[in-house]
Design an enzyme around this catalytic site. Structure first.
Site, mmCIF file in Angstrom:
data_model
loop_
_atom_site.group_PDB
_atom_site.id
_atom_site.type_symbol
_atom_site.label_atom_id
_atom_site.label_comp_id
_atom_site.label_asym_id
_atom_site.label_seq_id
_atom_site.Cartn_x
_atom_site.Cartn_y
_atom_site.Cartn_z
ATOM 1 N N ASP A 89 0.749 -1.363 0.077
ATOM 2 C CA ASP A 89 -0.016 0.008 -0.090
ATOM 3 C C ASP A 89 0.929 1.284 0.050
ATOM 4 O OD1 ASP A 89 -2.445 -0.930 -0.231
ATOM 5 O OD2 ASP A 89 -2.738 -1.601 2.017
ATOM 6 N N ASP A 150 -6.939 -4.283 -4.370
ATOM 7 C CA ASP A 150 -6.639 -2.809 -4.168
ATOM 8 C C ASP A 150 -5.305 -2.366 -4.369
ATOM 9 O OD1 ASP A 150 -7.996 -4.792 -2.016
ATOM 10 O OD2 ASP A 150 -7.577 -3.072 -0.473
#
Length: 376
Positions: A89, A150
């Site tokens: 991320d 994601d």
């Protein structure tokens, strides 16, 4: 309507600067972010930084700018100390903090920090599997061959790094991972898996599953939203028409499976009795993604009207039914988001990413502001 919502958001953000200090919001509990702040250690910390930069761009008020610059310093320290960044991320963290500063101010130190963040994300590349590993260390028995949808929103950091440095390897990795995501995370009916496993040694596909959805074969709504926006961004950087088509197909599926008020349930396959939790953050992501997608589609595309009308319905519902406009002392912008319903963690509260994408969509509608996923 958009302008009223934006002005209210600016007031909330300014109030939160004083409340949050040097800490970072993640998800709220019973309507409060400030009681559950973290020291820049979550995967979500960049969204607060991004909101500050958006607010500064909109108002030119240095109160927002000074707070945003402080966050960039915190992100520099986080990278230098390797604090809570052993995951994929990195794009969420640094696209909205240091890359945002570079885009707005052309600050060379911010650019250098963002390139170093891209280098950190590249350490997640697994040559044997030809993928970016989402979670866990190299060789982890459970996570070693796992991708999650994601990551599509983290890839813009790599595409940007190639354009900035001239080193094509970043973009090559990003495009390979995006294509693997398209092939294996997007199902034949245009719904999606949250995660997919591959053999770590051979790269052979094993199967799809979920970490936060209702069940392995269901469509976790926020995952579908990441796909809508993420594939559109991969198309913007690569020009690969397969990515544009994937974004459009996923967007149509999302819009066609919304409840009556046009704001998403937390999973598209969850039983509707009793009434399930919503995830307003997923709808906010899709609205921002639809604005990107509509900008990229040809003017004569047959689906433009359907997508535009879906965007308008969802944004209108978010502003009139879910936003905290006029709610005194509210710390969030968008009610009824869900983080982890299965885990019982903030199933019905404020999500800082929901607030960010809601604000990004509003500013794009009102001012044509693009956010910080790519450099204009």
């Amino acid at each position: 309507m958009w302008k009223t919502a934006i002005e209210d958001a600016m007031n909330t953000i300014k109030s939160n600067i004083a409340k949050f200090g040097d800490a970072y919001p993640h998800v709220s509990q019973q309507g409060s972010y400030s009681g559950y702040l973290n020291a820049n250690q979550e995967w979500t910390s960049g969204f607060w930084s991004g909101m500050l930069w958006l607010a500064y761009e909109y108002t030119n008020d240095r109160v927002y700018r000074d707070a945003a610059v402080k966050t960039v310093g915190s992100f520099r320290n986080r990278l230098e100390t390797n604090d809570s960044i052993e995951h994929h991320d990195i794009g969420f963290l640094y696209s909205l903090s240091s890359k945002a500063q570079w885009i707005i101010e052309k600050d060379e130190a911010a650019k250098d920090l963002t390139v170093k963040a891209a280098d950190k994300l590249m350490t997640r590349w697994r040559e044997k599997g030809q993928l970016i590993q989402a979670w866990g260390p190299l060789g982890d028995q459970e996570q070693g061959g796992r991708i999650i949808i994601d990551c599509l929103m983290n890839l813009p950091l790599l595409y940007w790094a190639s354009l900035t440095t001239g080193d094509k390897s970043y973009a090559v990795v990003a495009a390979i991972h995006a294509e693997k995501s398209r092939r294996y995370l997007v199902r034949g009916d245009d719904s999606s898996y949250h995660t997919f496993y591959f053999d770590q040694e051979s790269g052979e596909p094993i199967g799809g599953s979920t970490a936060q959805g209702y069940r392995n074969g269901s469509t976790w709504t926020r995952g579908q939203a990441w796909g809508v926006y993420g594939f559109a961004l991969s198309y913007r950087y690569t020009g690969n028409p397969k990515f544009l088509e994937a974004s459009k197909r996923m967007a149509k599926y999302f819009l066609q499976h919304l409840p009556e008020d046009q704001v998403a349930l937390w999973d598209m396959n969850v039983p509707t009795h009793p009434e399930p939790y919503r995830d307003s953050s997923a709808s906010a992501i899709v609205c921002a993604g639809l604005l990107e997608l509509l900008e990229l589609l040809p003017p004569d595309d047959s689906d433009r009207d359907e997508l535009r009308q879906g965007l308008e319905r969802s944004m209108t519902s978010l502003v009139t039914k879910y936003a905290t406009i006029g709610m005194k002392d509210s710390e969030g912008l968008l009610q009824h988001g869900s983080y982890s319903v299965r885990g019982g963690n903030a199933p019905d509260d404020f999500m800082i990413w929901g607030d960010y994408y809601y604000l990004e969509a509003l500013l794009r509608l009102d001012r044509g502001m693009k956010g910080y996923w790519y450099e204009p």
